[in-house]
Design a protein around this motif. Structure first.
Motif, PDB file in Angstrom:
ATOM      1  N   ASN A 339      -4.339   0.804  -0.316  1.00 17.43           N
ATOM      2  CA  ASN A 339      -4.273  -0.319  -1.241  1.00 17.43           C
ATOM      3  C   ASN A 339      -5.673  -0.929  -1.369  1.00 17.43           C
ATOM      4  O   ASN A 339      -5.993  -1.946  -0.759  1.00 17.43           O
ATOM      5  CB  ASN A 339      -3.272  -1.361  -0.748  1.00 17.43           C
ATOM      6  N   ALA A 343      -1.499  -4.223  -2.713  1.00 18.42           N
ATOM      7  CA  ALA A 343      -0.256  -3.464  -2.817  1.00 18.42           C
ATOM      8  C   ALA A 343       0.466  -3.855  -4.095  1.00 18.42           C
ATOM      9  O   ALA A 343       0.496  -5.029  -4.464  1.00 18.42           O
ATOM     10  CB  ALA A 343       0.626  -3.737  -1.604  1.00 18.42           C
ATOM     11  N   PRO A 344       1.033  -2.889  -4.809  1.00 18.17           N
ATOM     12  CA  PRO A 344       1.772  -3.243  -6.026  1.00 18.17           C
ATOM     13  C   PRO A 344       2.977  -4.111  -5.702  1.00 18.17           C
ATOM     14  O   PRO A 344       3.633  -3.944  -4.681  1.00 18.17           O
ATOM     15  CB  PRO A 344       2.187  -1.882  -6.591  1.00 18.17           C
ATOM     16  N   SER A 345       3.222  -5.058  -6.584  1.00 18.45           N
ATOM     17  CA  SER A 345       4.344  -5.980  -6.384  1.00 18.45           C
ATOM     18  C   SER A 345       4.761  -6.513  -7.749  1.00 18.45           C
ATOM     19  O   SER A 345       4.261  -6.069  -8.782  1.00 18.45           O
ATOM     20  CB  SER A 345       3.928  -7.127  -5.466  1.00 18.45           C
ATOM     21  N   GLY A 346       5.641  -7.480  -7.744  1.00 16.41           N
ATOM     22  CA  GLY A 346       6.034  -8.083  -9.007  1.00 16.41           C
ATOM     23  C   GLY A 346       4.878  -8.747  -9.723  1.00 16.41           C
ATOM     24  O   GLY A 346       4.859  -8.844 -10.943  1.00 16.41           O
ATOM     25  N   ALA A 347       3.883  -9.193  -8.949  1.00 13.56           N
ATOM     26  CA  ALA A 347       2.730  -9.876  -9.537  1.00 13.56           C
ATOM     27  C   ALA A 347       1.522  -8.963  -9.701  1.00 13.56           C
ATOM     28  O   ALA A 347       0.623  -9.254 -10.495  1.00 13.56           O
ATOM     29  CB  ALA A 347       2.350 -11.072  -8.672  1.00 13.56           C
ATOM     30  N   VAL A 348       1.473  -7.867  -8.939  1.00 16.93           N
ATOM     31  CA  VAL A 348       0.319  -6.963  -8.961  1.00 16.93           C
ATOM     32  C   VAL A 348       0.759  -5.619  -9.530  1.00 16.93           C
ATOM     33  O   VAL A 348       1.651  -4.974  -8.974  1.00 16.93           O
ATOM     34  CB  VAL A 348      -0.259  -6.768  -7.546  1.00 16.93           C
ATOM     35  N   GLN A 375      -3.668   2.394  -5.151  1.00 19.93           N
ATOM     36  CA  GLN A 375      -2.703   1.897  -4.175  1.00 19.93           C
ATOM     37  C   GLN A 375      -2.063   3.063  -3.426  1.00 19.93           C
ATOM     38  O   GLN A 375      -2.112   4.209  -3.886  1.00 19.93           O
ATOM     39  CB  GLN A 375      -1.624   1.049  -4.856  1.00 19.93           C
ATOM     40  N   PRO A 378       2.156   4.865  -4.807  1.00 24.87           N
ATOM     41  CA  PRO A 378       3.099   3.867  -5.335  1.00 24.87           C
ATOM     42  C   PRO A 378       4.362   4.462  -5.960  1.00 24.87           C
ATOM     43  O   PRO A 378       5.312   3.733  -6.223  1.00 24.87           O
ATOM     44  CB  PRO A 378       2.269   3.148  -6.408  1.00 24.87           C
TER      45      PRO A 378
END
Length: 411
Positions: A339, A343-348, A375, A378
């Motif tokens: 990452n 880290a990928p997320s709802g915001a990223v 990342q 993913p």
């Protein structure tokens, strides 16, 4: 808009796909299937449509992947025949795709067969354990050959590592007669890439290599004179009329997942003039020495030297040059390994970037079709999705350790 079919991919689990094993000749079998002949999927039991939405049913498991391009032939209604990208796989016997225009009937008639069509490259020259492939795109300013020698050299031993010797050749009149620029090439030893010397553990055999059978697993170096295990290796081929990538394992240990070694041949995307490149393990050492393909992967790791060669330098002189790939995230970046941003997320979101190629500090273009991920893996391997612009698949690969790249399959 109907999905384009120019960019295709193939995997070792497809029905009737040839396998990479511990036997010379199997790399040419895979290349022939993907570039020249295609792969037969089988006869369908039914083909139905509602408007432009088509559903193809097989009597047994089809072993297709979402996003693959299939070719339908034998339907009495012409709107069904031709190439289509698989959009969904409702179950192991069924795939769906979209027609160019609404169907004239709800149930197709005829003897309907499906195949994975080839990339339609040319194979003008061949011999025992040898092949020369060339892009079919006559609009390219140059169309050099990929020469492949996938046969046991007289200097080699049958229990040693297996690999295809590969190189760029600008002109050929038969499989063994070559003219113009070759890459790689050593004027002091013109046959260095093609003809082995010595014997036993002291043998030298080839320079640019696509390995497919080594004794050690993917996360360590391997002595070339050691005996590889028997069995099939995973592979993935992605390409179009200008280029292709072949990712493959060289061991069979299931603990190492899908760490496929990324390799490449084809036209580099540039703004001024197309030039062809070759990504391989460049290893001119004796059989008794170790090779480390995991550290020779410029397709998935930035700043790797001497494993991506272009047929001509930036002045387009008849001088092959080694180049590096770079990452906007910094040096020694491994695609899909860490990452680097967040880290990928709802915001990223998931961040991916095109891969620039440099000759020293001179930019030469970008690697075609491929994007690097910033990342840690993913996506699940071979996940097919559409972003705001195009269809893509995620492909697990070697990047020292576990890595992943994206392939752009077009709109």
């Amino acid at each position: 808009m109907v999905a384009s079919t120019d960019i295709k991919f193939y995997v070792h689990t497809n029905t009737n796909a040839p396998q990479l094993t511990n036997n010379f000749g199997c790399m040419i079998n895979v290349l022939d299937a993907c570039l020249i002949n295609g792969i037969n999927v089988g006869q369908a039991t039914s083909l139905t449509a509602t408007g432009t939405a088509a559903t193809l049913l097989f009597g047994t498991g089809h072993n297709l992947k979402q996003g693959q391009v299939i070719k339908i032939h034998g339907a009495d209604q012409p709107e069904f025949n031709g190439e289509h990208r698989v959009l969904t796989i409702p179950n192991s016997n069924t795939v769906t795709f979209e027609l160019l225009s609404p169907s004239s009937v709800s149930i197709a008639t005829g003897t309907i067969n499906a195949s994975l069509p080839p990339l339609d490259w040319e194979k003008p020259f061949s011999g025992t354990g040898k092949a020369a492939y060339r892009s079919p795109n006559t609009m390219l300013p140059t169309r050099p050959f990929l020469r492949v020698v996938d046969d046991m050299d007289a200097a080699w031993t049958s229990t040693y590592a297996k690999y295809a010797k590969v190189g760029i050749v600008e002109e050929m009149t038969d499989i063994d007669t070559m003219f113009g620029v070759q890459a790689p090439f050593d004027s002091a030893s013109p046959n260095k890439n093609w003809v082995g010397t010595g014997s036993g553990s002291s043998a030298h055999n080839g320079w640019a290599k696509w390995f497919y059978a080594l004794a050690s697993n993917e996360d360590t170096s391997s002595i070339k004179s050691a005996t590889p295990p028997e069995g099939a290796r995973s592979w993935l081929v992605v390409g179009n009329s200008d280029c292709f990538y072949i990712f493959n394992r060289f061991h069979t240990d299931s603990r190492y997942g899908q760490r496929l070694l990324p390799q490449f041949f084809g036209a580099i995307d540039t703004d001024y003039s197309k030039v062809f490149g070759l990504a391989a393990v460049f290893d001119y050492t004796s059989a008794s020495t170790s090779t480390a393909p995991f550290s020779a992967t410029p397709v998935s790791i930035s700043d790797i030297a001497n494993h991506l060669i272009l047929q001509r330098n930036h002045n387009l002189n008849a001088i092959p040059v080694f180049c590096n790939t770079k990452s906007p995230a910094g040096s020694n970046v491994r695609s899909g390994f860490s990452n680097y941003i967040a880290a990928p997320s709802g915001a990223v979101p998931v961040f991916s970037f095109k891969v620039p190629v440099y000759e020293g500090s001179t930019p030469r273009g970008v690697m075609p079709l491929i994007e690097w991920l910033q990342q840690t893996t993913p996506y699940a391997d071979l996940t097919f999705f559409k972003d705001s612009q195009s269809y893509k698949i995620a492909a697990n690969c070697m990047a020292y350790g576990d890595g992943q790249v994206l392939f752009n399959l077009g709109n």
